[in-house]
Design a protein around this motif. Structure first.
Motif, PDB file in Angstrom:
ATOM      1  N   TYR A   6       0.847  -1.285   0.010  1.00  0.00           N
ATOM      2  CA  TYR A   6       0.115  -0.086   0.031  1.00  0.00           C
ATOM      3  C   TYR A   6       0.784   1.224  -0.143  1.00  0.00           C
ATOM      4  CZ  TYR A   6      -3.828   3.220   1.515  1.00  0.00           C
ATOM      5  OH  TYR A   6      -4.710   3.908   1.815  1.00  0.00           O
ATOM      6  N   ILE A   7       1.730   1.328   0.911  1.00  0.00           N
ATOM      7  CA  ILE A   7       2.597   2.525   0.709  1.00  0.00           C
ATOM      8  C   ILE A   7       3.627   2.865  -0.344  1.00  0.00           C
ATOM      9  CG2 ILE A   7       2.993   2.378   3.398  1.00  0.00           C
ATOM     10  CD1 ILE A   7       5.943   1.434   2.963  1.00  0.00           C
ATOM     11  N   TRP A   9       1.687   2.886  -3.403  1.00  0.00           N
ATOM     12  CA  TRP A   9       1.132   3.333  -4.154  1.00  0.00           C
ATOM     13  C   TRP A   9       1.095   5.056  -4.237  1.00  0.00           C
ATOM     14  CZ3 TRP A   9      -4.591   1.294  -3.861  1.00  0.00           C
ATOM     15  CH2 TRP A   9      -4.544  -0.041  -3.977  1.00  0.00           C
ATOM     16  N   ASN A  10       0.581   5.679  -5.040  1.00  0.00           N
ATOM     17  CA  ASN A  10       0.519   7.109  -5.160  1.00  0.00           C
ATOM     18  C   ASN A  10      -0.570   7.558  -3.903  1.00  0.00           C
ATOM     19  OD1 ASN A  10      -0.772   9.807  -5.803  1.00  0.00           O
ATOM     20  ND2 ASN A  10      -0.107   9.390  -7.935  1.00  0.00           N
ATOM     21  N   GLU A  11      -0.298   8.823  -3.615  1.00  0.00           N
ATOM     22  CA  GLU A  11      -0.825   9.311  -2.296  1.00  0.00           C
ATOM     23  C   GLU A  11      -2.192   9.583  -2.606  1.00  0.00           C
ATOM     24  OE1 GLU A  11       0.565  12.569  -0.150  1.00  0.00           O
ATOM     25  OE2 GLU A  11       2.664  11.842  -0.119  1.00  0.00           O
ATOM     26  N   GLU A  12      -2.665   9.847  -3.917  1.00  0.00           N
ATOM     27  CA  GLU A  12      -4.279   9.897  -4.106  1.00  0.00           C
ATOM     28  C   GLU A  12      -5.053   8.783  -4.313  1.00  0.00           C
ATOM     29  OE1 GLU A  12      -1.553  12.015  -6.219  1.00  0.00           O
ATOM     30  OE2 GLU A  12      -1.997  13.131  -4.769  1.00  0.00           O
ATOM     31  N   ARG A  14      -6.452   5.423  -2.611  1.00  0.00           N
ATOM     32  CA  ARG A  14      -6.437   4.977  -1.431  1.00  0.00           C
ATOM     33  C   ARG A  14      -7.576   3.622  -1.515  1.00  0.00           C
ATOM     34  NH1 ARG A  14      -4.739   8.795   1.353  1.00  0.00           N
ATOM     35  NH2 ARG A  14      -5.452   8.288   3.422  1.00  0.00           N
ATOM     36  N   ASP A  61      -6.411   7.165   7.169  1.00  0.00           N
ATOM     37  CA  ASP A  61      -6.334   5.737   7.401  1.00  0.00           C
ATOM     38  C   ASP A  61      -6.309   5.511   8.838  1.00  0.00           C
ATOM     39  OD1 ASP A  61      -5.884   5.216   4.554  1.00  0.00           O
ATOM     40  OD2 ASP A  61      -3.740   5.255   4.615  1.00  0.00           O
ATOM     41  N   ASN A  97       0.033  10.915   9.707  1.00  0.00           N
ATOM     42  CA  ASN A  97      -0.892  10.685   8.924  1.00  0.00           C
ATOM     43  C   ASN A  97      -1.783   9.486   8.713  1.00  0.00           C
ATOM     44  OD1 ASN A  97       1.081   8.983   8.182  1.00  0.00           O
ATOM     45  ND2 ASN A  97       1.251   9.140   6.093  1.00  0.00           N
ATOM     46  N   LYS A  98      -2.051   8.993   9.967  1.00  0.00           N
ATOM     47  CA  LYS A  98      -2.686   7.811  10.204  1.00  0.00           C
ATOM     48  C   LYS A  98      -3.224   7.613  11.864  1.00  0.00           C
ATOM     49  CE  LYS A  98       1.247   5.454   9.544  1.00  0.00           C
ATOM     50  NZ  LYS A  98       2.116   6.589   8.925  1.00  0.00           N
TER      51      LYS A  98
END
Length: 188
Positions: A6-7, A9-12, A14, A61, A97-98
């Motif tokens: 998952y990390i 992936w592109n930040e956009e 989800r 998240d 961020n989580k």
């Protein structure tokens, strides 16, 4: 799917994952959904101003089963969700961020495509994690289902309609007027 994947992936991009299976990669919510989320955020955020508990609206998240005392997430984690709205009263769970660990209060605003996931899969995950209060808001039917943790089970406590006042059990003396969330419908 694991956190390690998952990390990358592109930040956009989800998604929500339970037991390693992607359960949701939904497009942006419709305006009605966003309006309910915003109104509820305003009510809860205003109430919590200056208090220890904090409210967060999606996207954030939530790693339900992670130890909030750890400084990192195990790369093999296979469970995370992005609830529509949460309240967290333990500041140690709030990271940059989580959220690590179960929120105290979770709200999901359902759509026809998410109803089964929110009522069954997510409710059971929130129950297993120890979420104390869980609301399912159904805009189409203008109802709120309130589940409260009793022992190890999130039990349906009540169902509220437009015009009712709903007490947030985990936040003493906070009551939500459902007419704020469900404005009167007019014919088109």
């Amino acid at each position: 799917m694991t956190y390690k994947e998952y990390i990358t992936w592109n930040e956009e991009e989800r998604c929500e994952v339970l037991d390693g299976k992607i359960i949701s990669m939904a497009p942006s919510p419709i305006p009605e959904h966003q309006d309910i989320s915003m109104q509820l955020s305003i009510e809860i955020g205003t109430y919590l101003r200056g208090k220890t508990c904090k409210t967060f609206a999606a996207p954030i998240d939530v790693y339900l089963f992670q130890d909030s005392n750890k400084k990192w997430i195990d790369e093999n984690v296979r469970n995370w969700l992005i609830p529509d709205l949460i309240v967290v009263c333990d500041p140690n769970k709030i990271k940059q961020n989580k959220i690590l660990g179960a929120p105290d209060f979770v709200v999901e605003i359902i759509s026809p495509s998410s109803a089964k996931i929110d009522r069954l899969d997510k409710r059971l995950a929130y129950q297993r994690a120890g979420v104390k209060e869980y609301w399912i808001i159904d805009p189409a039917n203008q109802i709120i289902e309130v589940y409260l943790l009793k022992g190890q089970t999130l039990e349906l406590n009540n169902v509220y309609n437009r015009g009712d006042f709903v007490s947030v059990q985990v936040l003493e003396s906070l009551t939500i007027d459902t007419t704020i969330l469900f404005p009167e419908r007019t014919g088109n």
